[in-house]
Design a protein around this motif. Structure first.
Motif, PDB file in Angstrom:
ATOM      1  N   GLY A  41     104.814  77.638  12.069  1.00 16.93           N
ATOM      2  CA  GLY A  41     103.406  77.822  12.436  1.00 16.93           C
ATOM      3  C   GLY A  41     102.474  78.068  11.263  1.00 16.93           C
ATOM      4  N   GLY A  42     101.538  79.010  11.479  1.00 13.65           N
ATOM      5  CA  GLY A  42     100.469  79.266  10.505  1.00 13.65           C
ATOM      6  C   GLY A  42     100.984  79.613   9.109  1.00 13.65           C
ATOM      7  N   ARG A  45     101.859  76.304   7.410  1.00 11.59           N
ATOM      8  CA  ARG A  45     100.599  75.616   7.107  1.00 11.59           C
ATOM      9  C   ARG A  45      99.956  76.220   5.864  1.00 11.59           C
ATOM     10  NH1 ARG A  45      97.289  77.785  11.322  1.00 11.59           N
ATOM     11  NH2 ARG A  45      96.862  79.408   9.801  1.00 11.59           N
ATOM     12  N   ASP A  57     106.317  84.273  11.796  1.00 10.73           N
ATOM     13  CA  ASP A  57     106.838  83.895  13.117  1.00 10.73           C
ATOM     14  C   ASP A  57     108.155  83.187  12.899  1.00 10.73           C
ATOM     15  OD1 ASP A  57     104.668  84.696  14.832  1.00 10.73           O
ATOM     16  OD2 ASP A  57     103.499  83.059  13.969  1.00 10.73           O
ATOM     17  N   ARG A 128     105.687  71.837  21.341  1.00 12.56           N
ATOM     18  CA  ARG A 128     104.827  72.549  22.297  1.00 12.56           C
ATOM     19  C   ARG A 128     103.623  73.180  21.602  1.00 12.56           C
ATOM     20  NH1 ARG A 128     105.370  78.158  22.176  1.00 12.56           N
ATOM     21  NH2 ARG A 128     106.982  78.815  20.737  1.00 12.56           N
ATOM     22  N   ARG A 129     103.496  72.975  20.301  1.00 12.98           N
ATOM     23  CA  ARG A 129     102.436  73.661  19.553  1.00 12.98           C
ATOM     24  C   ARG A 129     101.113  72.909  19.616  1.00 12.98           C
ATOM     25  NH1 ARG A 129     104.599  78.077  16.898  1.00 12.98           N
ATOM     26  NH2 ARG A 129     106.700  78.255  17.703  1.00 12.98           N
ATOM     27  N   ASP A 130     100.069  73.573  19.117  1.00 15.89           N
ATOM     28  CA  ASP A 130      98.734  73.016  19.353  1.00 15.89           C
ATOM     29  C   ASP A 130      98.417  71.778  18.502  1.00 15.89           C
ATOM     30  OD1 ASP A 130      98.732  74.635  17.115  1.00 15.89           O
ATOM     31  OD2 ASP A 130      97.025  75.872  17.725  1.00 15.89           O
ATOM     32  N   ASN A 134     100.028  72.857  12.626  1.00 13.17           N
ATOM     33  CA  ASN A 134     100.691  74.114  13.013  1.00 13.17           C
ATOM     34  C   ASN A 134     102.092  73.864  13.550  1.00 13.17           C
ATOM     35  OD1 ASN A 134      98.476  75.641  12.374  1.00 13.17           O
ATOM     36  ND2 ASN A 134      97.625  75.617  14.449  1.00 13.17           N
ATOM     37  N   ASP A 174      96.310  73.078  27.942  1.00 17.20           N
ATOM     38  CA  ASP A 174      95.847  74.372  27.438  1.00 17.20           C
ATOM     39  C   ASP A 174      94.471  74.204  26.794  1.00 17.20           C
ATOM     40  OD1 ASP A 174      95.270  76.729  26.215  1.00 17.20           O
ATOM     41  OD2 ASP A 174      97.147  76.893  25.099  1.00 17.20           O
ATOM     42  N   THR A 176      92.335  76.237  25.837  1.00 18.03           N
ATOM     43  CA  THR A 176      91.930  77.144  24.754  1.00 18.03           C
ATOM     44  C   THR A 176      92.171  76.486  23.388  1.00 18.03           C
ATOM     45  OG1 THR A 176      94.053  78.260  24.541  1.00 18.03           O
ATOM     46  CG2 THR A 176      92.496  79.207  26.105  1.00 18.03           C
ATOM     47  N   ARG A 177      92.961  75.424  23.384  1.00 18.59           N
ATOM     48  CA  ARG A 177      93.188  74.718  22.116  1.00 18.59           C
ATOM     49  C   ARG A 177      91.901  74.107  21.560  1.00 18.59           C
ATOM     50  NH1 ARG A 177      98.825  72.041  24.268  1.00 18.59           N
ATOM     51  NH2 ARG A 177     100.067  73.945  24.042  1.00 18.59           N
ATOM     52  N   ARG A 180      90.600  76.659  19.365  1.00 13.20           N
ATOM     53  CA  ARG A 180      91.430  76.755  18.161  1.00 13.20           C
ATOM     54  C   ARG A 180      91.133  75.593  17.213  1.00 13.20           C
ATOM     55  NH1 ARG A 180      95.770  80.183  18.095  1.00 13.20           N
ATOM     56  NH2 ARG A 180      97.003  78.744  16.849  1.00 13.20           N
ATOM     57  N   ARG A 183      88.065  76.347  15.342  1.00 12.74           N
ATOM     58  CA  ARG A 183      88.292  77.435  14.394  1.00 12.74           C
ATOM     59  C   ARG A 183      88.974  76.915  13.123  1.00 12.74           C
ATOM     60  NH1 ARG A 183      91.902  81.686  14.566  1.00 12.74           N
ATOM     61  NH2 ARG A 183      92.854  81.095  16.554  1.00 12.74           N
ATOM     62  N   PHE A 184      90.026  76.092  13.301  1.00  9.89           N
ATOM     63  CA  PHE A 184      90.732  75.579  12.121  1.00  9.89           C
ATOM     64  C   PHE A 184      89.871  74.575  11.354  1.00  9.89           C
ATOM     65  CE2 PHE A 184      94.524  76.843  14.751  1.00  9.89           C
ATOM     66  CZ  PHE A 184      94.885  77.907  13.935  1.00  9.89           C
ATOM     67  N   ARG A 187      87.454  76.650   9.414  1.00 10.55           N
ATOM     68  CA  ARG A 187      88.083  77.523   8.421  1.00 10.55           C
ATOM     69  C   ARG A 187      88.496  76.744   7.167  1.00 10.55           C
ATOM     70  NH1 ARG A 187      93.653  80.490   9.655  1.00 10.55           N
ATOM     71  NH2 ARG A 187      92.472  81.468  11.330  1.00 10.55           N
TER      72      ARG A 187
HETATM   73  P1  ATP Z   1      95.834  82.304  12.281  1.00 13.21           P
HETATM   74  O1  ATP Z   1      95.828  82.038  10.822  1.00 13.21           O
HETATM   75  O2  ATP Z   1      94.489  82.181  12.928  1.00 13.21           O
HETATM   76  O3  ATP Z   1      96.597  83.512  12.696  1.00 13.21           O
HETATM   77  P2  ATP Z   1      98.031  80.858  13.402  1.00 13.21           P
HETATM   78  O4  ATP Z   1      98.292  79.389  13.425  1.00 13.21           O
HETATM   79  O5  ATP Z   1      99.029  81.718  12.723  1.00 13.21           O
HETATM   80  O6  ATP Z   1      96.589  81.032  12.808  1.00 13.21           O
HETATM   81  P3  ATP Z   1      98.507  82.206  15.890  1.00 13.21           P
HETATM   82  O7  ATP Z   1      97.538  82.354  16.990  1.00 13.21           O
HETATM   83  O8  ATP Z   1      99.087  83.405  15.248  1.00 13.21           O
HETATM   84  O9  ATP Z   1      97.764  81.297  14.853  1.00 13.21           O
HETATM   85  O10 ATP Z   1      99.669  81.280  16.406  1.00 13.21           O
HETATM   86  C1  ATP Z   1     100.884  81.079  15.727  1.00 13.21           C
HETATM   87  C2  ATP Z   1     101.417  79.701  16.021  1.00 13.21           C
HETATM   88  O11 ATP Z   1     101.664  79.566  17.412  1.00 13.21           O
HETATM   89  C3  ATP Z   1     100.442  78.575  15.670  1.00 13.21           C
HETATM   90  O12 ATP Z   1     100.557  78.184  14.330  1.00 13.21           O
HETATM   91  C4  ATP Z   1     100.855  77.493  16.632  1.00 13.21           C
HETATM   92  O13 ATP Z   1     101.995  76.809  16.140  1.00 13.21           O
HETATM   93  C5  ATP Z   1     101.281  78.259  17.866  1.00 13.21           C
HETATM   94  N1  ATP Z   1     100.188  78.401  18.845  1.00 13.21           N
HETATM   95  C6  ATP Z   1      99.301  79.398  18.947  1.00 13.21           C
HETATM   96  N2  ATP Z   1      98.459  79.205  19.981  1.00 13.21           N
HETATM   97  C7  ATP Z   1      98.835  78.055  20.559  1.00 13.21           C
HETATM   98  C8  ATP Z   1      98.372  77.328  21.690  1.00 13.21           C
HETATM   99  N3  ATP Z   1      97.327  77.717  22.414  1.00 13.21           N
HETATM  100  N4  ATP Z   1      99.029  76.182  21.999  1.00 13.21           N
HETATM  101  C9  ATP Z   1     100.092  75.785  21.271  1.00 13.21           C
HETATM  102  N5  ATP Z   1     100.561  76.417  20.207  1.00 13.21           N
HETATM  103  C10 ATP Z   1      99.952  77.550  19.840  1.00 13.21           C
END
Ligand code: ATP
Length: 434
Positions: A41-42, A45, A57, A128-130, A134, A174, A176-177, A180, A183-184, A187
């Motif tokens: 994830g983040g 990235r 994570d 399954r990620r956004d 990520n 979803d 709410t993506r 997100r 936001r990305f 950012r």
């Molecule tokens: P930030 O830097 O804002 O914390 P992040 O990518 O780490 O960004 P988190 O919200 O902590 O954001 O989420 C961690 C990971 O979980 C993301 O990188 C993404 O892979 C996954 N994720 C979070 N929210 C979603 C979502 N709504 N749908 C799918 N995957 C998600």
């Protein structure tokens, strides 16, 4: 960004020692247990982008709970397990937090529902990620430590500056993506890939945001308010017609946009100028700005809609209540004493005072507010009720009036010491008695 570099050990080596050791230990523990583990994830990235991110994570292919127990044992850490979801949180002694989840496959039974979850592989878990950026992982097991797992083109999109969904129904499943994505985008100064943006627009137009709970939308709002580029985020939300749908009372007029764009610079300017011990609550500042051009009714509706805390709501309504009066009474055309300035502003929070400066933009008003914060706000009289009693004044409502008169004289600069105040008090009492 080097796309041919498939191993990030060198970047992991450059992390703070504690984080680096943790990732190595996680790999070793997984090896002992015969499991595969990844950081995802983040974190991945941002390590590729060279941005600091210490949110770890971890995804385990297999039993994440067993793995989290071993990890917590090794570090004598606090462990919270959610058996039903196969997830755990390990909290080290210094409060450093590691999220551990079982690799899973998710599917949605209907749009905007919560997903049904089954055990799966890392590939399923990343799908399954956004967004592609990520959806990458780094392997932590000894064999292959530091290898990037990138099934969906995350590195390519990082290099091109693109936010791209992994499958067409992503925003429908979803919504709410959408937040997100914005936001990305803002950012990292990226943009949504063309098809992704089309899907986002379609999802928004379909009204699906109306199916998402207030709680989830507000969680996104507060995440946005933590970003550094809030004006750009709001303007993008407006451009995509989201703002009207989820926060219909917010009016991003040109004046408000200007206040928002100057906000960070203004905060920096004021924190330098002000002798104020605590730094203001930045989230509250932005909430106040967003409500600053509303009437009472809309401000009440909006803060209800945002499910704000009682304290935040009260602050917003207070700003609306005093705004017009303060801005007109402190303006340059009005000749007023320090005591009048004090009376206009007393009791207002530092956040409200700053926002009044920002929405006024008038030099005289700003100087009067700064004068209040730096010089007037904390002025108190030395004399008290006890002195009045000693002078033979009968206790009653007059006490308050007399003390107020002394305060006014003090604020206006004619009294310095306790003795000055006492003399002044005696004079006004004898004047009243005559
Ligand atoms: P930030 O830097 O804002 O914390 P992040 O990518 O780490 O960004 P988190 O919200 O902590 O954001 O989420 C961690 C990971 O979980 C993301 O990188 C993404 O892979 C996954 N994720 C979070 N929210 C979603 C979502 N709504 N749908 C799918 N995957 C998600």
């Amino acid at each position: 960004l080097n796309l041919r570099n498939h191993n990030l050990s060198d970047k992991i080596n450059a992390l703070p020692q504690k984080v680096k050791n943790l990732l190595v230990e996680a790999g070793r523990i997984a090896d002992d247990e015969g499991l595969s583990v990844y950081v995802v994830g983040g974190f991945v990235r941002d390590i590729i982008l060279g941005v600091e991110n210490l949110d770890i994570d971890i995804v385990v292919e297999g039993d994440a709970l067993r793995f989290s127990e071993k990890l917590a044992d090794y570090y004598c850490a606090h462990l919270t397990k959610h058996d039903r979801f196969g997830t755990a949180v390990v909290v080290l002694e210094d409060d450093f937090k590691i999220d551990v989840v079982t690799a899973r496959k998710e599917y949605y039974e209907y749009p905007a529902s919560l997903p049904v979850i089954e055990g799966g592989t890392i590939k399923d878990d990343l799908f399954r990620r956004d967004f592609t950026i990520n959806s990458m992982a780094i392997k932590l097991n000894k064999s292959g430590f530091g290898n990037i797992v990138d099934f969906y083109g995350g590195r390519r999109d990082l290099q091109m500056g693109l936010i791209r969904i992994l499958y067409n129904l992503s925003f429908v499943e979803d919504p709410t993506r959408v937040f997100r994505a914005i936001r990305f985008e803002q950012r990292y100064d990226f943009r949504m890939e063309e098809k992704t943006e089309e899907f986002a627009i379609k999802a928004i137009e379909s009204g699906i945001l109306g199916k998402v709970s207030h709680e989830r939308i507000n969680f996104e709002l507060f995440s946005m308010l933590k970003e550094s580029n809030i004006p750009a985020i709001l303007e993008r939300m407006e451009q995509l017609h989201i703002l009207k749908k989820v926060y219909p009372q917010i009016m991003l007029t040109n004046d408000l946009k200007k206040v928002l764009r100057n906000a960070e610079e203004d905060f920096a300017y004021f924190s330098e100028k002000l002798n104020h011990p605590e730094s203001p609550d930045r989230t509250l500042l932005y909430l106040l700005i967003l409500h600053s051009n509303m009437d009472h009714e809309n401000a009440a509706k909006s803060s209800e809609n945002m499910r704000l805390t009682k304290e935040y709501k009260e602050e917003i309504l207070k700003l609306i209540e005093v705004r017009d009066r303060v801005l007109s009474n402190l303006s340059g055309n009005v000749d007023i004493s320090y005591y009048d300035v004090y009376n206009e502003l007393k009791g207002l929070s530092i956040e409200i005072l700053l926002v009044l400066c920002m929405i006024s933009g008038e030099k005289k008003v700003i100087n009067r507010i700064i004068l209040y914060i730096n010089n007037l706000k904390n002025i108190k009289t030395y004399i008290s009720g006890k002195d009045l009693r000693d002078l033979g004044v009968k206790p009653g409502p007059e006490y308050k009036l007399l003390l107020e008169e002394v305060l006014a004289a003090k604020l206006n600069g004619s009294l310095q010491t306790y003795k000055d105040e006492l003399e002044f008090l005696k004079r006004i009492i004898s004047k009243e008695n005559n």
